[in-house]
Design a protein around this motif. Structure first.
Motif, short mmCIF file in Angstrom:
data_model
loop_
_atom_site.label_atom_id
_atom_site.label_comp_id
_atom_site.label_asym_id
_atom_site.label_seq_id
_atom_site.Cartn_x
_atom_site.Cartn_y
_atom_site.Cartn_z
N TYR A 142 3.57 5.70 4.19
CA TYR A 142 2.96 7.02 4.09
C TYR A 142 1.64 7.05 3.34
N GLY A 143 1.31 5.94 2.70
CA GLY A 143 0.07 5.91 1.94
C GLY A 143 -0.19 4.54 1.37
N THR A 144 -1.15 4.48 0.50
CA THR A 144 -1.55 3.24 -0.15
C THR A 144 -0.81 3.10 -1.47
N ILE A 145 -0.21 1.94 -1.67
CA ILE A 145 0.46 1.64 -2.95
C ILE A 145 -0.46 0.68 -3.70
N VAL A 146 -0.80 1.03 -4.93
CA VAL A 146 -1.77 0.23 -5.67
C VAL A 146 -1.45 0.27 -7.16
N ASP A 147 -1.84 -0.77 -7.87
CA ASP A 147 -1.77 -0.79 -9.32
C ASP A 147 -2.89 0.11 -9.86
N SER A 148 -2.59 0.87 -10.88
CA SER A 148 -3.58 1.84 -11.38
C SER A 148 -4.88 1.17 -11.82
N THR A 149 -4.81 -0.05 -12.32
CA THR A 149 -6.03 -0.72 -12.78
C THR A 149 -6.89 -1.19 -11.61
N ALA A 150 -6.33 -1.24 -10.42
CA ALA A 150 -7.08 -1.69 -9.24
C ALA A 150 -7.63 -0.54 -8.42
N PHE A 151 -7.25 0.69 -8.75
CA PHE A 151 -7.67 1.83 -7.94
C PHE A 151 -9.08 2.29 -8.32
N ALA A 165 2.96 15.02 1.47
CA ALA A 165 1.49 15.01 1.47
C ALA A 165 0.97 14.36 2.75
N HIS A 166 1.61 13.27 3.16
CA HIS A 166 1.24 12.62 4.42
C HIS A 166 1.35 13.59 5.59
N ASP A 167 2.45 14.32 5.66
CA ASP A 167 2.68 15.23 6.78
C ASP A 167 1.78 16.46 6.74
N ARG A 168 1.11 16.67 5.61
CA ARG A 168 0.14 17.77 5.51
C ARG A 168 -1.29 17.24 5.68
N ASP A 169 -1.40 15.98 6.10
CA ASP A 169 -2.68 15.35 6.45
C ASP A 169 -3.58 15.03 5.26
N TYR A 170 -3.00 14.78 4.11
CA TYR A 170 -3.76 14.31 2.96
C TYR A 170 -3.70 12.79 2.91
N GLU A 171 -4.74 12.18 2.41
CA GLU A 171 -4.69 10.76 2.09
C GLU A 171 -3.81 10.62 0.85
N VAL A 172 -2.87 9.68 0.89
CA VAL A 172 -1.90 9.52 -0.19
C VAL A 172 -2.09 8.16 -0.87
N VAL A 173 -2.16 8.19 -2.18
CA VAL A 173 -2.22 6.97 -2.99
C VAL A 173 -1.15 7.06 -4.07
N VAL A 174 -0.31 6.05 -4.17
CA VAL A 174 0.72 6.00 -5.21
C VAL A 174 0.36 4.90 -6.20
N LEU A 175 0.28 5.26 -7.48
CA LEU A 175 0.01 4.28 -8.53
C LEU A 175 1.34 3.67 -8.96
N GLU A 176 1.63 2.49 -8.45
CA GLU A 176 2.96 1.87 -8.59
C GLU A 176 3.36 1.65 -10.04
N ASP A 177 2.44 1.21 -10.87
CA ASP A 177 2.77 0.91 -12.26
C ASP A 177 2.92 2.15 -13.13
#
Length: 193
Positions: free
Chosen positions: A180-189, A148-160
């Protein structure tokens, strides 16, 4: 809000169900980490914000005609009779059930992009941001984040909302994906951002 697609990847019974084939590996990690309830809550939040929701599922025909025999991953599917489309094992876990209008993206490899409809879905819907989660963290999620990063999308991964076979495997993959993107807890997104 940015046009967003939430990808829930390989959350299938063969991988995450309490009585599925991988109950003693991915199933245990999903239970210990609370992956299914966290993902269900994230899906609800995504829907409330108006994000698109897509489910990625790995699988093969009953004769495994799409499964490469030389693959260390998929040769095991053939040997153990799992990942057959049209069976309970490749259905999305009931706690995360798709709704009408959600995308069903079928794949035959690790990547959610390789030889799937995902690229066409993203373009047709003018998606800018892909939020993703799934099992395994070092498989479909890691592969999806990089591509997704290499296709120029903003990437967010919900770690939990991700799990690996072991906690170490999960954390190593998460550490790599931060490039490659933002790693975040789903409750914080913030889905509305």
């Amino acid at each position: 809000m940015k046009k967003t697609l939430f990808l829930v990847m390989d959350m299938m019974n063969d991988l995450v169900a309490e009585n599925g084939f991988n109950a003693k590996t991915y199933g245990v990690q999903c239970q210990e980490r609370g992956v299914l309830p966290a993902t269900a809550a994230a899906i609800a939040a995504a829907r409330q914000a108006g994000a698109l929701v897509g489910y990625v599922r790995v699988g093969f025909s009953p004769d495994y005609r799409e499964a490469p025999e030389v693959s260390p991953i998929f040769s095991g599917a053939r040997k153990n009779g799992i990942f057959q489309f049209g069976t309970w094992g490749t259905e999305v876990h009931a706690d995360l059930a798709p709704q009408d209008g959600d995308f069903d993206i079928k794949k035959h490899r690790v990547s959610p992009f390789y030889a799937t409809s995902l690229g066409a879905i993203l373009r047709a819907n003018k998606v800018e941001r892909i939020v993703m989660c799934g099992v395994s963290t070092n498989g479909v999620v890691h592969s999806g984040a990089r591509e997704a990063h290499d296709r120029d999308y903003e990437v967010v991964v919900l770690e939990d909302c991700c799990a690996g076979v072991t906690p170490d495997e999960h954390m190593h993959a998460i550490a790599c994906m931060g490039r490659y993107g933002t790693i975040v807890d789903s409750t914080a997104f913030d889905w509305f951002a």
